[in-house]
Design an enzyme around this catalytic site. Structure first.
Site, short mmCIF file in Angstrom:
data_model
loop_
_atom_site.label_atom_id
_atom_site.label_comp_id
_atom_site.label_asym_id
_atom_site.label_seq_id
_atom_site.Cartn_x
_atom_site.Cartn_y
_atom_site.Cartn_z
N ARG A 1 0.83 -1.20 0.00
CA ARG A 1 0.00 0.00 0.00
C ARG A 1 0.87 1.25 0.00
NH1 ARG A 1 -3.77 2.75 4.62
NH2 ARG A 1 -4.99 4.05 3.21
N HIS A 2 0.37 2.30 -0.63
CA HIS A 2 1.07 3.58 -0.72
C HIS A 2 1.24 4.23 0.66
CE1 HIS A 2 -2.61 5.84 0.13
NE2 HIS A 2 -3.23 4.98 -0.67
N ARG B 1 0.05 8.87 -5.55
CA ARG B 1 0.48 8.37 -4.25
C ARG B 1 1.10 6.97 -4.35
NH1 ARG B 1 -5.12 8.62 -4.54
NH2 ARG B 1 -6.37 6.83 -3.86
N GLU C 1 -7.40 2.62 -6.84
CA GLU C 1 -8.33 2.36 -5.76
C GLU C 1 -9.76 2.31 -6.29
OE1 GLU C 1 -9.19 0.90 -3.28
OE2 GLU C 1 -8.32 2.00 -1.59
N HIS D 1 -3.50 0.26 -3.47
CA HIS D 1 -4.29 0.98 -2.47
C HIS D 1 -4.99 -0.02 -1.56
CE1 HIS D 1 -3.79 4.52 -5.15
NE2 HIS D 1 -3.84 3.59 -6.08
#
Length: 217
Positions: free
Chosen positions: A16-17, A66, A90, A158
């Site tokens: 995940r970012h 991101r 996402e 995401h």
């Protein structure tokens, strides 16, 4: 869709970012292109050092800033090129995007309550979780199929998209995907390939002491 690919011993790291301002504010990001905070950049740098030690063979990422910027920190350490994919974005959450949970609950109470009960909901008129899995899982499998035996893929995405992809890849029924729980910013889950397909080996690794923020849950 088959949850297995050719060969044995491949590994998927779903990362995940890093932190964004909207994570801190509890706002649904969805496909809104929000940048990392300074803290988020620091998280990405720290996590990249750990993931580089896994000696990944390939890195793919969502094309949202991101995730792309998070992936860039790993690319800088490994020398690998990052392949960006819209399919790893996402969940699109329509008119919910940019709103906090409290704002959504007050404006879209019935829809919000149904989602919290685990019912299939097009949040804000957006995507179903199964539709996110339909686009994200094939991107991951296609990249994994190009790995050597025993190879490692890092996919930067995401929180919600990763959860749906994990659920699909390990063969869980969609109504159980929520039981996987969220990912903290810049933490990751690991799937290993076995004789019967993919198995979840680690979840939310690297999470201490980071809380789960803004995972659209």
């Amino acid at each position: 869709m088959s949850t297995a690919i050719r060969g044995r011993g491949r590994r998927l790291v779903l990362w995940r970012h890093g932190q964004t301002a909207w994570n801190l504010e509890g706002r649904f990001q969805g496909t809104t292109d929000i940048a990392l905070t300074e803290v988020g950049i620091g998280q990405a740098k720290r996590a990249a050092r750990l993931l580089a030690a896994l000696k990944p063979d390939a890195v793919i990422a969502s094309d949202l800033q991101r995730a792309a910027d998070t992936a860039a920190e790993l690319a800088a350490l490994t020398g690998l090129d990052v392949s960006h994919h819209e399919g790893l974005r996402e969940t699109y959450a329509g008119v919910w995007q940019g709103l906090t949970h409290d704002e959504i609950s007050s404006r879209f109470g019935e829809e919000y309550a149904a989602w919290k009960r685990g019912e299939p909901v097009r949040r804000g008129g957006g995507e179903l979780e199964t539709e996110v899995a339909d686009r994200a899982a094939p991107v991951i499998l296609d990249a994994a199929d190009k790995l050597p035996d025993g190879g490692t893929l890092v996919a930067v995405s995401h929180g919600g998209a990763i959860r749906t992809a994990i659920g699909r890849l390990i063969g869980l029924e969609p109504h159980t995907w929520e039981s996987l729980g969220g990912l903290s910013n810049c933490c990751w889950s690991v799937l290993g390939e076995g004789a019967r397909g993919w198995r979840l080996q680690e979840h939310n690794a690297g999470s201490l002491p980071e809380p789960v923020l803004g995972d659209d849950d």
